[in-house]
Design an enzyme around this catalytic site. Structure first.
Site, short mmCIF file in Angstrom:
data_model
loop_
_atom_site.label_atom_id
_atom_site.label_comp_id
_atom_site.label_asym_id
_atom_site.label_seq_id
_atom_site.Cartn_x
_atom_site.Cartn_y
_atom_site.Cartn_z
N ASP A 133 -4.68 -4.19 36.60
CA ASP A 133 -5.88 -3.54 37.39
C ASP A 133 -7.07 -4.34 37.92
OD1 ASP A 133 -6.45 -0.79 38.17
OD2 ASP A 133 -6.84 -0.09 36.14
N TYR A 135 -10.67 -3.62 39.62
CA TYR A 135 -11.68 -3.28 39.90
C TYR A 135 -12.24 -3.15 40.89
CZ TYR A 135 -16.38 -1.40 36.75
OH TYR A 135 -17.23 -1.07 36.31
N HIS A 140 -17.93 2.22 42.84
CA HIS A 140 -17.12 2.65 41.45
C HIS A 140 -17.62 2.10 40.64
CE1 HIS A 140 -14.65 3.76 38.27
NE2 HIS A 140 -14.53 2.96 38.00
N GLU A 206 -8.33 8.23 37.02
CA GLU A 206 -9.05 7.29 38.11
C GLU A 206 -8.08 7.06 39.43
OE1 GLU A 206 -9.01 3.76 35.99
OE2 GLU A 206 -11.09 3.96 35.77
N GLU A 208 -6.33 5.95 42.34
CA GLU A 208 -5.69 4.68 42.70
C GLU A 208 -4.87 4.07 43.52
OE1 GLU A 208 -6.62 1.03 39.51
OE2 GLU A 208 -8.27 2.50 38.19
N GLN A 247 -12.19 4.15 25.07
CA GLN A 247 -12.87 2.64 25.78
C GLN A 247 -14.14 2.51 25.22
OE1 GLN A 247 -12.71 3.89 29.98
NE2 GLN A 247 -13.02 1.88 30.60
N TYR A 251 -13.69 -1.50 24.06
CA TYR A 251 -13.73 -2.72 24.72
C TYR A 251 -14.45 -3.97 24.45
CZ TYR A 251 -17.52 -1.97 27.27
OH TYR A 251 -19.06 -2.01 28.03
N LYS A 260 -6.34 2.66 27.74
CA LYS A 260 -6.05 3.13 28.71
C LYS A 260 -4.17 2.76 29.26
CE LYS A 260 -9.36 2.14 32.38
NZ LYS A 260 -9.84 2.99 33.07
N THR A 356 -10.02 2.50 40.61
CA THR A 356 -10.82 3.57 41.25
C THR A 356 -11.35 3.49 42.49
OG1 THR A 356 -11.22 3.71 38.47
CG2 THR A 356 -12.03 5.22 40.08
MN MN Z 1 -8.62 1.66 36.60
#
Ligand code: MN
Length: 422
Positions: A133, A135, A140, A206, A208, A247, A251, A260, A356
């Site tokens: 994934d 970013y 965002h 999110e 995506e 999260q 994280y 996630k 996102t």
């Molecule tokens: Mn994501």
């Protein structure tokens, strides 16, 4: 079946399951029963069963072994690579065009090969080996930086220099219409409180998109931005469900984990990059200039309109976000080049998601975290209720399409309902 001349909605390909196979009296059940999942392509309201076509004499010239089309997932087809899949797509477009008699006039074959889409059960297109994934939406990343740091330092120092990403969890990627229970985990109810365990109180979506890869290169070799698009099969809608409270606590320092990996939903139909050719658009000017391995030539962004709907358990539907895939700062070619620049290999059926996708305006933000601005601006739904995050019984539906000069390509939708925690 009539296919308009400008209809490029041949959307190779997904595994699907024929509902009619569960009918014990159905004539095809006897010999097909052991193989319940097939790959198919989608035209209008119809799914074309490639398992059946592969068994006919209409698919002899495409340069792909027929058994590849008789698999239960796309993985073996993706291993064939871009050129053979392109010729398969061309062959299907000829077969399905209104003025081609080969399939049109073969009633017996049509009966077996053409399935009403409503009778098919959709699955995840490939058995995803690895899922990454990214970013890649600047807005965002900026929004999140504003909320959790400050507007002056919203983007972290690396963000404009490389497409930030992390390795996600492939096992919990679920098909559309597969629901999941609100995840439990550890979080802090307030900054000064001790951590507690329980159902997440900040469940989010999110918005995506994700791309499936063809077979990449062997371990140790890079894929350049020039080569990257020939290693990308196509795109699907992707909802990277997130539990923000879990999260936020977990994280540091290694990144997302249980906040996630409980579920990620993907739409079944994969739209090939070939089909998206008319929708290429320029990307943003990248300043500061990126390192040479991330530079690219040509238009490598795509104009794909996206929307997010919350459907409540009471039946009220509200569009809460309208965004566009073109809002990405880092495109797919840059993502794949960055992913492999250290020699990491990519395999057929890997999935890479965009991160996102938020546009510049508040209506185009791609998560509840941003839409409700960390809970400070609740989102009003059409039934009069408000949401800071998602509630049990909420269904999130993401839809996407491209449209230009009468040509429309639909991505269908991905939907899933939040069930109560267990
Ligand atoms: Mn994501």
């Amino acid at each position: 079946m009539h296919i308009p001349a400008n209809d490029h909605t041949v959307r190779p390909w997904i595994p699907f399951q024929l509902k009619r196979l569960s009918d014990p009296k159905h004539p095809v059940r006897h010999f097909l029963a052991p193989i319940v999942q097939r790959i198919g392509t989608h035209v209008g309201d119809t799914v074309v069963d490639l398992f059946v076509l592969a068994g006919s004499d209409l698919m002899g010239t495409i340069g792909i072994p027929r058994v590849v089309l008789m698999e239960t997932s796309l993985n073996r087809l993706l291993k064939e690579g871009a050129a053979p899949v392109r010729s398969l797509r061309q062959r299907l477009m000829v077969l399905l065009s209104a003025d081609n008699a080969e399939l049109r006039d073969n009633e017996a074959l049509r009966q077996k090969a053409l399935v009403p889409a409503k009778d098919a059960v959709m699955h995840v297109a490939a058995n995803v080996g690895d899922y990454t994934d990214f970013y890649s939406s600047r807005q965002h990343a900026y929004n999140v930086g504003c909320m959790f740091r400050d507007p002056a330092n919203a983007l972290l120092p690396n963000w404009l220099h490389l497409p930030v990403g992390y390795h996600g969890r492939a096992s919990s990627i679920i098909a559309t219409e597969v629901n999941f229970h609100r995840p439990c985990g550890q979080y802090k109810p307030s900054p000064d409180a001790a951590p507690v365990f329980g159902p997440t109180r900040q469940l989010d979506f999110e918005l995506e998109m994700g791309f499936f890869t063809y077979e990449g290169k062997p371990l140790g070799q890079r894929i350049s931005t020039d080569e990257a698009e020939d290693r990308i099969f196509g795109l699907a809608l992707f909802n990277d469900w997130s539990a923000r409270d879990i999260q936020a606590w977990e994280y540091v320092p290694l990144g997302p984990f249980l906040g996630k990996n409980f579920a990620s939903s993907i739409s079944p139909w994969v739209v090939t990059l070939d089909a998206l050719e008319p929708f290429r658009v320029p990307g943003p000017v990248q300043d500061p200039q990126v390192l040479p391995y991330l530079q690219y030539a040509g238009n490598k962004h795509y104009d794909i309109k996206l929307e997010v709907v919350i459907l409540t358990s009471g039946g009220s539907e509200t569009v809460v976000s309208r965004s566009n895939f073109r809002h990405l700062y880092w495109n797919m070619a840059q993502q794949l080049a960055h992913h492999t620049v250290n020699g990491c290999n990519v395999r057929a059926g890997d999935l890479m998601a965009s991160g996102t996708i938020s546009g510049d305006t508040p209506e185009s933000y791609g998560s509840m975290l941003e839409l409700a601005w960390k809970g400070t601006k609740p989102v009003k739904l059409d039934d009069g209720t408000e949401r800071r995050f998602l509630e049990d019984g909420d269904t999130v539906i993401m839809r996407g399409f491209c449209e230009k000069e009468g040509l429309r390509i639909g991505f269908g939708e991905v939907r899933s309902t939040v069930l109560p925690a267990v």
